[in-house]
Design a protein around this motif. Structure first.
Motif, PDB file in Angstrom:
ATOM      1  N   GLU A   1       8.322  -1.736   1.878  1.00  0.00           N
ATOM      2  CA  GLU A   1       9.384  -1.207   2.734  1.00  0.00           C
ATOM      3  C   GLU A   1      10.775  -1.785   2.478  1.00  0.00           C
ATOM      4  OE1 GLU A   1       8.797   1.488   4.062  1.00  0.00           O
ATOM      5  OE2 GLU A   1       6.622   1.373   3.837  1.00  0.00           O
TER       6      GLU A   1
ATOM      7  N   GLU B   1      13.319   3.609   5.037  1.00  0.00           N
ATOM      8  CA  GLU B   1      13.929   3.723   6.365  1.00  0.00           C
ATOM      9  C   GLU B   1      13.638   2.490   7.227  1.00  0.00           C
ATOM     10  OE1 GLU B   1      12.187   6.657   9.084  1.00  0.00           O
ATOM     11  OE2 GLU B   1      10.627   7.026   7.590  1.00  0.00           O
ATOM     12  N   TYR B   2      12.695   1.642   6.779  1.00  0.00           N
ATOM     13  CA  TYR B   2      12.367   0.431   7.539  1.00  0.00           C
ATOM     14  C   TYR B   2      12.940  -0.830   6.890  1.00  0.00           C
ATOM     15  CZ  TYR B   2       9.047   3.807   9.385  1.00  0.00           C
ATOM     16  OH  TYR B   2       8.485   4.928   9.922  1.00  0.00           O
TER      17      TYR B   2
ATOM     18  N   CYS C   1      -9.874   8.742   5.315  1.00  0.00           N
ATOM     19  CA  CYS C   1      -9.918   7.323   4.963  1.00  0.00           C
ATOM     20  C   CYS C   1     -11.158   6.698   5.573  1.00  0.00           C
ATOM     21  CB  CYS C   1      -8.689   6.594   5.508  1.00  0.00           C
ATOM     22  SG  CYS C   1      -7.132   7.145   4.795  1.00  0.00           S
TER      23      CYS C   1
ATOM     24  N   GLY D   1      -1.478  13.738   0.991  1.00  0.00           N
ATOM     25  CA  GLY D   1      -0.966  14.553   2.092  1.00  0.00           C
ATOM     26  C   GLY D   1       0.516  14.309   2.362  1.00  0.00           C
ATOM     27  N   GLY D   2       1.304  14.139   1.296  1.00  0.00           N
ATOM     28  CA  GLY D   2       2.743  13.952   1.461  1.00  0.00           C
ATOM     29  C   GLY D   2       3.165  12.504   1.653  1.00  0.00           C
ATOM     30  N   LEU D   3       2.213  11.579   1.721  1.00  0.00           N
ATOM     31  CA  LEU D   3       2.570  10.157   1.857  1.00  0.00           C
ATOM     32  C   LEU D   3       2.348   9.448   0.517  1.00  0.00           C
ATOM     33  CD1 LEU D   3       1.082   9.158   5.335  1.00  0.00           C
ATOM     34  CD2 LEU D   3       3.426   9.806   4.778  1.00  0.00           C
TER      35      LEU D   3
ATOM     36  N   PRO E   1       0.808  -1.224   0.000  1.00  0.00           N
ATOM     37  CA  PRO E   1       0.000   0.000   0.000  1.00  0.00           C
ATOM     38  C   PRO E   1       0.840   1.273   0.000  1.00  0.00           C
ATOM     39  CG  PRO E   1       0.010  -1.005   2.182  1.00  0.00           C
ATOM     40  CD  PRO E   1       0.757  -1.939   1.273  1.00  0.00           C
ATOM     41  N   GLY E   2       2.161   1.141   0.281  1.00  0.00           N
ATOM     42  CA  GLY E   2       3.007   2.336   0.365  1.00  0.00           C
ATOM     43  C   GLY E   2       3.155   2.792   1.811  1.00  0.00           C
ATOM     44  N   ALA E   3       3.308   4.104   1.999  1.00  0.00           N
ATOM     45  CA  ALA E   3       3.632   4.631   3.331  1.00  0.00           C
ATOM     46  C   ALA E   3       2.488   4.479   4.335  1.00  0.00           C
ATOM     47  CB  ALA E   3       4.033   6.093   3.218  1.00  0.00           C
ATOM     48  N   SER E   4       1.249   4.468   3.856  1.00  0.00           N
ATOM     49  CA  SER E   4       0.119   4.190   4.757  1.00  0.00           C
ATOM     50  C   SER E   4      -0.872   3.338   3.979  1.00  0.00           C
ATOM     51  CB  SER E   4      -0.502   5.490   5.270  1.00  0.00           C
ATOM     52  OG  SER E   4      -1.029   6.240   4.204  1.00  0.00           O
ATOM     53  N   GLY E   5      -2.131   3.317   4.391  1.00  0.00           N
ATOM     54  CA  GLY E   5      -3.108   2.528   3.647  1.00  0.00           C
ATOM     55  C   GLY E   5      -3.189   1.088   4.096  1.00  0.00           C
ATOM     56  N   MET E   6      -3.981   0.299   3.359  1.00  0.00           N
ATOM     57  CA  MET E   6      -4.205  -1.106   3.748  1.00  0.00           C
ATOM     58  C   MET E   6      -4.606  -1.910   2.528  1.00  0.00           C
ATOM     59  SD  MET E   6      -7.019  -2.456   6.510  1.00  0.00           S
ATOM     60  CE  MET E   6      -8.353  -2.987   5.424  1.00  0.00           C
TER      61      MET E   6
ATOM     62  N   LEU F   1      -9.789  -0.586   2.563  1.00  0.00           N
ATOM     63  CA  LEU F   1      -9.697   0.801   3.018  1.00  0.00           C
ATOM     64  C   LEU F   1      -9.735   1.678   1.785  1.00  0.00           C
ATOM     65  CD1 LEU F   1      -9.134   2.617   5.587  1.00  0.00           C
ATOM     66  CD2 LEU F   1      -6.810   2.745   4.724  1.00  0.00           C
TER      67      LEU F   1
END
Lengths: 268, 190
Positions: A214, A239-240, A138, A95-97, A62-67, A131
């Protein structure tokens, strides 16, 4: 609570033939290429998710957030279902993500297989949750979907052609003809793709997505450039990202000449 | 033209380094500084009650229970609302205090980080994101509340409690095993 139930009931009544079930900002339906299948044989089906305009759902990564879309099968004894196949996603900046997902209607093909003792009729159930997000918020949603299958010779449905088209949009594994290599640097990864001589590859304008979450920074745009016989791209690590990076799968979108492909590298 | 400031700026905070100091008004109007809590373990929880991932942990009672359990052990728990004015999750402070009480929030303080300074200093990306600062003022955890990135309240009991494991380790004076991991949730609405 009551409001929601009434709303869902109205939604159900207004489209009695479609079998689509909705909540939140999307609705889902489970369709098959054939209304019937023989014992011990496979049947092509797909979950079709339709998201409201302005909203999007999410890819496997999903990338930096999401599901990602989540499914729990409830199948009669002896039946099996494959994983949900995901078509090539789109890139979103919310929003930058950075995120990966889909707008509009998307087909997620899944193959179900009947047991050898299949007779009469089977009722397969899938509990789906998703989601959806837009620029500002969301909303989750879910649906309980049922697919009825008769035992017997194939009987193509109205969805058969659309399902065939959906299968062509899926990335195909190209690991036998195209090799992906990953070289780890301090904060970046050097990706190298080399195609077998019999399989010329042009990555100039092709979009590339990291299917393994990630490993590569989700915000990084992956652009390959030709270096001799190979194509290379240097991308920032997430970063993870674990050290050392164990595995990476890339999905490369198709172009006018070639369909989408999937390449996997695994550390020795 | 003013340069566009996005959430993707380098955070000052880093695991194993001194936690950046900050101050802000709470939703109840108190002036709160991180330096008020010297020698205490401090938890930072990014919150937005418009986010389904946050509501998963409030509707299930998980977050209020953790707040109650750990504040009773002397931990200072700061819920932080970094939503900008006009963005989702922002409410005027009194309304925010009222909504937090209704949701069962039992944090020591609920901070209004309306200009996003605290969120950006800590690199907060999503709600709920969790940080732990140990008694010496060192950032020792930055990550997810648990291992299941879903919105379903029933997953709380089956998930691996990454944040709780970290907080228990900190309180026991042990090193944190998984100090930095990817938090899940909705983007912080800077």
């Amino acid at each position: 609570m009551m409001d929601l139930r009434v709303l869902m009931l109205i939604g159900g009544l207004s489209s009695p033939l479609s079998g689509a079930e909705g909540s939140g900002r999307a609705s889902a339906e489970w369709v098959a290429a054939s209304a019937a299948c023989k014992p011990a044989s496979a049947l092509q089906t797909a979950i079709r998710l339709t998201v409201d305009p302005g909203w999007h759902s999410y890819w496997l990564n999903p990338g930096a957030s999401g599901m990602p879309l989540r499914v729990e099968w409830e199948l009669p004894a002896g039946w099996t279902a494959s994983d949900l196949a995901h078509p090539v996603p789109e890139r979103f900046d919310t929003g930058g993500l950075a995120g990966f997902g889909y707008e509009g209607t998307v087909w997620f093909p899944v193959t179900v297989t009947a047991p050898a003792n299949f007779t009469e009729r089977a009722s397969l159930k899938a509990r789906l949750s998703w989601l959806t997000c837009n620029e500002t918020s969301c909303l989750p949603g879910n649906a309980e979907l049922t697919l009825e299958i008769d035992a017997g010779p194939a009987a193509p449905t109205a969805h058969a052609d659309a399902l065939r088209a959906a299968l062509l949009k899926l990335p195909r594994s190209a690991n036998d003809l195209v090799k992906l290599r990953v070289t780890e640097k301090q904060d970046s990864l050097l990706l190298t793709i080399e195609a077998h001589a019999s399989h010329p590859l042009d990555l100039t304008h092709r979009e590339v997505f990291p299917a393994t979450p990630e490993i590569i920074d989700s915000a990084a745009v992956i652009r390959f450039v030709k270096q001799g016989a190979a194509w290379t791209a240097e991308v920032p690590k997430s970063e993870y990202a674990p050290t050392p990076v164990p595995r990476l799968t890339l999905v490369i979108a198709g172009d006018a000449k070639a369909g989408p492909i999937e390449l996997t590298w695994t550390a020795d | 033209m003013k340069p566009l400031i996005t959430a993707v700026v380098a955070a000052l905070a880093a695991i194993g380094q001194p936690a950046p100091d900050f101050n802000a008004r709470s939703a109840k109007g108190e002036f709160i500084s991180l330096s008020d809590f010297k020698d205490k373990v401090v938890v930072l929880e990014w919150v937005n009650f418009g986010c389904p991932f946050v509501n998963k942990h409030y509707a299930s009672g998980n977050m209020p229970k953790l707040q109650q359990t750990y504040t009773a052990k002397g931990v200072v728990w700061l819920s932080i609302n970094s939503s900008a004015k006009g963005k989702q999750g922002y409410l005027d402070p009194p309304e925010m205090a009222g909504l937090a009480a209704k949701k069962g929030n039992q944090a020591s303080h609920l901070l209004m980080d309306t200009d996003g300074k605290i969120g950006r200093a800590y690199g907060a990306k999503v709600t709920p994101q969790m940080c732990i600062i140990d008694k010496d003022g060192t950032l020792v955890y930055d990550g997810a509340i648990d291992s299941m990135a879903t919105t379903d309240a029933k997953d709380v009991t089956s998930a691996e409690p990454l944040f709780v494991n970290a907080l228990d380790a900190v309180l026991a004076g042990k090193p944190v095993a998984n100090a930095k991991n990817k938090p899940y949730g909705c983007g912080v609405k800077y």
